[in-house]
Design a protein around this motif. Sequence first.
Motif, short mmCIF file in Angstrom:
data_model
loop_
_atom_site.label_atom_id
_atom_site.label_comp_id
_atom_site.label_asym_id
_atom_site.label_seq_id
_atom_site.Cartn_x
_atom_site.Cartn_y
_atom_site.Cartn_z
N PRO A 256 -2.77 2.71 4.90
CA PRO A 256 -1.87 1.64 5.34
C PRO A 256 -1.60 0.57 4.27
CG PRO A 256 -3.59 2.03 6.97
CD PRO A 256 -3.99 2.77 5.74
N LEU A 257 -2.41 0.55 3.21
CA LEU A 257 -2.23 -0.44 2.15
C LEU A 257 -1.15 -0.04 1.14
CD1 LEU A 257 -5.98 -1.29 1.35
CD2 LEU A 257 -4.44 -2.39 3.01
N VAL A 258 -0.70 1.21 1.19
CA VAL A 258 0.28 1.70 0.22
C VAL A 258 1.64 1.06 0.50
CG1 VAL A 258 1.42 3.74 -0.72
CG2 VAL A 258 -0.97 3.88 0.00
N PRO A 259 2.21 0.33 -0.47
CA PRO A 259 3.50 -0.34 -0.23
C PRO A 259 4.63 0.67 -0.01
CG PRO A 259 2.38 -1.24 -2.16
CD PRO A 259 1.65 0.00 -1.80
N MET A 262 6.09 3.76 -2.50
CA MET A 262 5.02 4.31 -3.35
C MET A 262 4.35 5.46 -2.62
SD MET A 262 2.52 1.51 -5.20
CE MET A 262 3.24 0.12 -6.06
N THR A 263 3.98 6.48 -3.37
CA THR A 263 3.11 7.50 -2.80
C THR A 263 1.67 7.04 -2.96
OG1 THR A 263 2.81 8.72 -4.87
CG2 THR A 263 4.74 9.30 -3.51
N MET A 264 0.75 7.69 -2.28
CA MET A 264 -0.65 7.31 -2.41
C MET A 264 -1.15 7.56 -3.84
SD MET A 264 -3.62 7.69 0.29
CE MET A 264 -5.08 6.69 0.07
N LEU A 269 -2.94 5.04 -9.01
CA LEU A 269 -2.74 4.84 -10.45
C LEU A 269 -2.34 3.41 -10.75
CD1 LEU A 269 -0.88 8.18 -11.28
CD2 LEU A 269 -3.24 7.60 -11.86
N ARG A 270 -1.49 2.84 -9.91
CA ARG A 270 -1.06 1.45 -10.13
C ARG A 270 -2.24 0.50 -9.98
NH1 ARG A 270 0.16 -1.95 -12.34
NH2 ARG A 270 2.07 -3.15 -12.63
N TRP A 271 -3.17 0.84 -9.07
CA TRP A 271 -4.38 0.02 -8.90
C TRP A 271 -5.14 -0.05 -10.23
CZ3 TRP A 271 -9.58 0.94 -9.54
CH2 TRP A 271 -10.46 -0.04 -9.02
N ASP A 299 5.96 2.31 -13.78
CA ASP A 299 7.15 1.46 -13.66
C ASP A 299 7.21 0.74 -12.32
OD1 ASP A 299 8.01 2.35 -16.17
OD2 ASP A 299 8.89 4.15 -15.29
N LEU A 300 6.22 0.93 -11.46
CA LEU A 300 6.23 0.31 -10.14
C LEU A 300 5.68 -1.11 -10.20
CD1 LEU A 300 5.04 3.41 -8.10
CD2 LEU A 300 7.33 2.43 -8.13
N PRO A 301 6.05 -1.96 -9.25
CA PRO A 301 5.60 -3.36 -9.29
C PRO A 301 4.10 -3.49 -9.09
CG PRO A 301 6.80 -2.91 -7.25
CD PRO A 301 6.97 -1.71 -8.12
N PRO A 302 3.51 -4.58 -9.57
CA PRO A 302 2.07 -4.80 -9.40
C PRO A 302 1.70 -4.88 -7.92
CG PRO A 302 3.00 -6.34 -10.99
CD PRO A 302 4.15 -5.66 -10.33
N LEU A 303 0.44 -4.58 -7.63
CA LEU A 303 -0.08 -4.73 -6.28
C LEU A 303 -0.43 -6.20 -6.04
CD1 LEU A 303 -2.44 -1.60 -6.18
CD2 LEU A 303 -0.04 -1.75 -5.46
#
Length: 327
Positions: A256-259, A262-264, A269-271, A299-303
């Motif tokens: 549920p924390l995945v924006p 985004m895929t899991m 990886l972004r984490w 290239d995805l936005p920060p968490l």
Amino acid sequence: MEYRPLGRTGWKVSAISFGAWAIGGTWGPVQDEESIAALHRAIDMGVNFIDTADVYGDGRSERLIAQVKKSRKEEIIVATKAGRRLNPHTAEGYNRQNLTTFVERSLKNLEVEALDLLQLHCPPTPVYYMPEVFGILDNLVAAGKIRYYGVSVEKVEEALKAIEYPNVQSVQIIFNVFRMRPAELFFREAARRQVGIIARVPLASGLLTGKITRETQFSPDDHRAFNRQGEAFDRGETFSGVDLDIALQAVEELRPLVPPGMTMTQFALRWILMFPEVTCAIPGAKRPSQAEENFSAADLPPLSEETMQKVKAIYDARIKPLVHHYW
């Protein structure tokens, strides 16, 4: 693609780079044509750093990388590893003759005159207390056989000892949502000494893709089938050393924390990239579609800070008691 400095080498490498263990073997069936296509897709997306080892498919991974490099104009930095060819794998085996033999073999496989980055491949702990081994690596640099060297480690303690040697440029260590200990002390010390950090096993052997279930069957040649208790090598390499049932429960809590958008896989990886001390993460990709999913995460936005805190809370409750004190 974001690029970050690798130690004191002067290189800036893609924040998400290509881990080439899976295209060599021990991750189930793999087709060379697909592996080559995945490598090309990664380079198309801005990847300029590939991590491999001489034992991945007994040189198969290195040879595939050489084949792809020859057909590209981009500068591609290749890191390989040496040491796990030893049988038995003992500290005494890390001597001048063996290391030189391993380097010569990798030079041939990769079709180069000098290895960009040579890493000791998770050697036994006593090796980190043998200055003569690092002296041999210095000699190989002086001889023009390798440009730079680093280590791949199992434990934080090994990483901290390794960076006491002045010419260690990088440390490769397991770091992911299920293995957070490196961030406590080691990251700070590595940054202070300007040592690059390569986050390996970033998806916890696929657990953090969210695609593995209790019913998932692994082929007999896949280490996720035969190494869960460390039967073949350190058990921390497989599912990051976490019991599968508990890990799957944690994955469901993370989901549920995945924006949105985004895929899991990308979330995991972004984490990792939220930690500025990390040079790069090196997920594997056996197919172009996996490469696209992995490398677009850069290239995805920060968490958000709130999300980071919730991830840490799940780790503390579910995972930390199982792994934190071992590695």
